[in-house]
Design a protein around this motif. Structure first.
Motif, PDB file in Angstrom:
ATOM      1  N   ARG A   1       0.826  -1.204   0.000  1.00 22.97           N
ATOM      2  CA  ARG A   1       0.000   0.000   0.000  1.00 22.97           C
ATOM      3  C   ARG A   1       0.858   1.251   0.000  1.00 22.97           C
ATOM      4  O   ARG A   1       0.434   2.306   0.484  1.00 22.97           O
ATOM      5  CB  ARG A   1      -0.918   0.015   1.225  1.00 22.97           C
ATOM      6  N   ALA A   2       2.047   1.153  -0.524  1.00 18.84           N
ATOM      7  CA  ALA A   2       2.966   2.290  -0.529  1.00 18.84           C
ATOM      8  C   ALA A   2       3.745   2.307  -1.834  1.00 18.84           C
ATOM      9  O   ALA A   2       3.755   1.336  -2.591  1.00 18.84           O
ATOM     10  CB  ALA A   2       3.930   2.197   0.664  1.00 18.84           C
ATOM     11  N   ALA A   3       4.372   3.431  -2.087  1.00 20.49           N
ATOM     12  CA  ALA A   3       5.309   3.567  -3.205  1.00 20.49           C
ATOM     13  C   ALA A   3       6.346   4.604  -2.807  1.00 20.49           C
ATOM     14  O   ALA A   3       6.063   5.533  -2.046  1.00 20.49           O
ATOM     15  CB  ALA A   3       4.595   3.982  -4.488  1.00 20.49           C
ATOM     16  N   VAL A   4       7.567   4.442  -3.330  1.00 22.62           N
ATOM     17  CA  VAL A   4       8.676   5.328  -3.017  1.00 22.62           C
ATOM     18  C   VAL A   4       8.843   6.313  -4.170  1.00 22.62           C
ATOM     19  O   VAL A   4       8.801   5.917  -5.341  1.00 22.62           O
ATOM     20  CB  VAL A   4       9.981   4.534  -2.794  1.00 22.62           C
ATOM     21  N   PHE A   5       9.044   7.587  -3.824  1.00 22.34           N
ATOM     22  CA  PHE A   5       9.170   8.633  -4.833  1.00 22.34           C
ATOM     23  C   PHE A   5      10.430   9.451  -4.568  1.00 22.34           C
ATOM     24  O   PHE A   5      10.702   9.848  -3.429  1.00 22.34           O
ATOM     25  CB  PHE A   5       7.962   9.580  -4.803  1.00 22.34           C
ATOM     26  N   GLY A   6      11.160   9.736  -5.634  1.00 22.46           N
ATOM     27  CA  GLY A   6      12.291  10.654  -5.581  1.00 22.46           C
ATOM     28  C   GLY A   6      12.208  11.589  -6.763  1.00 22.46           C
ATOM     29  O   GLY A   6      12.144  11.121  -7.911  1.00 22.46           O
TER      30      GLY A   6
END
Length: 421
Positions: free
Chosen positions: A79-84
């Motif tokens: 239920r998450a995602a990593v963003f840069g």
């Protein structure tokens, strides 16, 4: 009111943000996501924008990042995602999402867009009858020879650089010899022909291989050998055929790089032979450009990128301004001009000015001129007409002590607006 959330058992999708600017945290809140800020020294300013948890770890260390995120239940449940949203962050986020089984831009696509030599070769396949001449250079002392082969003027850039860092425009062999001293003896450079014509910065969002163009702005090039941006303007009046050619070209570049999911930022020159690539990245443009596009055409680039990555509905469009513009401000080396706080306040009071942002502390000492996409400050404004907007920006920039908004025109900005209606 938003329900209280904890990382172990919370509700709703979670945006894991790598050293975000406050505008990114605010965009995640607009998208309806819960937020976790990951940074070596998390900034307290992100709290004001709605950050719900801060994790202190060096996300540039892949093992540390995976270890820190793997303990979160939202991550374990997908239920998450990593963003840069900068060069290093985009690559770190892609690697983390793949390692943790989360959705996001493929690592291979991020690296493909970072390799300027490979991307140039691939993009040339989109216009085989008039490809862009280029060559790689592994030793700086061979630059005069290679630039002579390409022909003058030509552009020198790092093969894996980002945000215009290390880019130089040279007009003859003497300038090429001088430029060679600015690079390491053993290096990895790209030398390519100089492309003449108006320049666009194009924001897009991809999902399952489909690329949606969110908007574009006209890029103004400043003086000097680095082709540094002086600002951006909206709207950009393109002839219908030219607009379609830009959309088709950008989608083609993203397809060739394997960029199937996530945001992208592509810089394009409208040459007499059609659109040609400057560079592309698997992330949105800078925070100030995202603010400009949201103001000028109502598109929330950051919010849409975050919502898409988390499977959330797109944020509601904002009202559009008639004309919107962005100008960068840089100060000469030495202490910042006296009374910079008063100058900031005065610039913010100019009718039509929406935002004046100082990117360095008021008491800082400027050591050298900024390079690439780094600038000391910027002004964002709107106006009912292009002429009125230009007056507003000029007045605000002058109040900040720069004394000029964009310097003398360069060879690129003097070119006729091919393809502009």
């Amino acid at each position: 009111m938003r329900q209280r959330w904890t990382p172990d058992g919370g509700r709703g999708p979670v945006a894991v943000l790598l050293s975000p600017r406050p505008a990114v945290v605010a965009a995640a809140c607009r998208a309806g996501a819960h937020t976790v800020v990951v940074a070596p020294v998390p900034s307290v300013s992100t709290d004001r924008e709605g950050a719900e948890r801060r994790v202190r770890t060096d996300w540039r260390d892949h093992g540390h990042l995976i270890g820190a995120l793997g303990r979160m239940e939202a991550v374990r449940r997908g239920r998450a995602a990593v963003f840069g949203f900068d060069a290093a962050g985009a690559l770190a986020a892609a690697r983390a999402n793949e390692a943790l089984g989360l959705r996001g831009t493929p690592t291979a696509a991020v690296t493909a867009l970072m390799d300027k030599a490979a991307l140039r070769a691939r993009s040339n396949a989109l216009h085989p009858t008039r490809p862009v001449s280029f060559a790689r250079c592994g030793r700086s002392d061979t630059l005069p020879f290679i630039t002579t082969l390409i022909g003058y003027p030509c552009v020198i850039k790092p093969r894996a650089g980002a945000d215009g860092e290390g880019v130089r425009l040279v007009h003859d062999e003497a300038e090429a010899r001088a430029a060679a001293h600015g690079y390491p003896e053993v290096t990895d450079l790209l030398v390519e022909e100089y492309l003449e014509g108006p320049e666009l910065t194009v924001e897009a969002l991809s999902r399952a291989g489909r690329h949606r163009i969110l908007g574009w702005a006209r890029r103004r090039t400043g003086p000097g050998p680095g082709l540094t941006a002086a600002g951006h303007d909206l709207p950009v009046a393109l002839a219908p055929a030219t607009a379609q050619a830009v959309r088709t070209f950008v989608r083609g570049v993203l397809d060739l790089a394997g960029h199937s999911d996530g945001p992208s930022h592509t810089e394009v020159i409208l040459t007499a032979h059609g659109p040609r690539l400057v560079e592309a990245h698997a992330r949105p443009g800078g925070e100030e450009l995202a603010r400009l596009l949201r103001l000028g055409n109502g598109t929330d680039v950051l919010g849409q990128a975050l919502a898409s990555g988390l499977g959330l509905p797109a944020p509601v469009r904002s009202p559009r301004a008639g004309h919107a513009g962005l100008r960068y401000v840089d100060f000469p080396p030495g202490p910042l001009p006296g009374g910079v706080r008063r100058a900031l306040a005065a610039a913010r009071c100019v009718p039509g000015v929406v935002r004046v942002q100082l990117e360095i502390p008021p008491g800082a000492v400027v050591r050298r001129a900024p390079t690439g996409a780094l600038h000391h400050a910027y002004v964002l404004a709107t106006g009912p007409t292009a002429h009125g907007l230009a007056r507003t920006l000029d007045r605000a920039v002058a109040l900040l002590g720069q004394g000029r908004s964009q310097g003398p025109p360069t060879r690129r900005t003097r070119q006729p607006d091919a393809g502009l209606a």
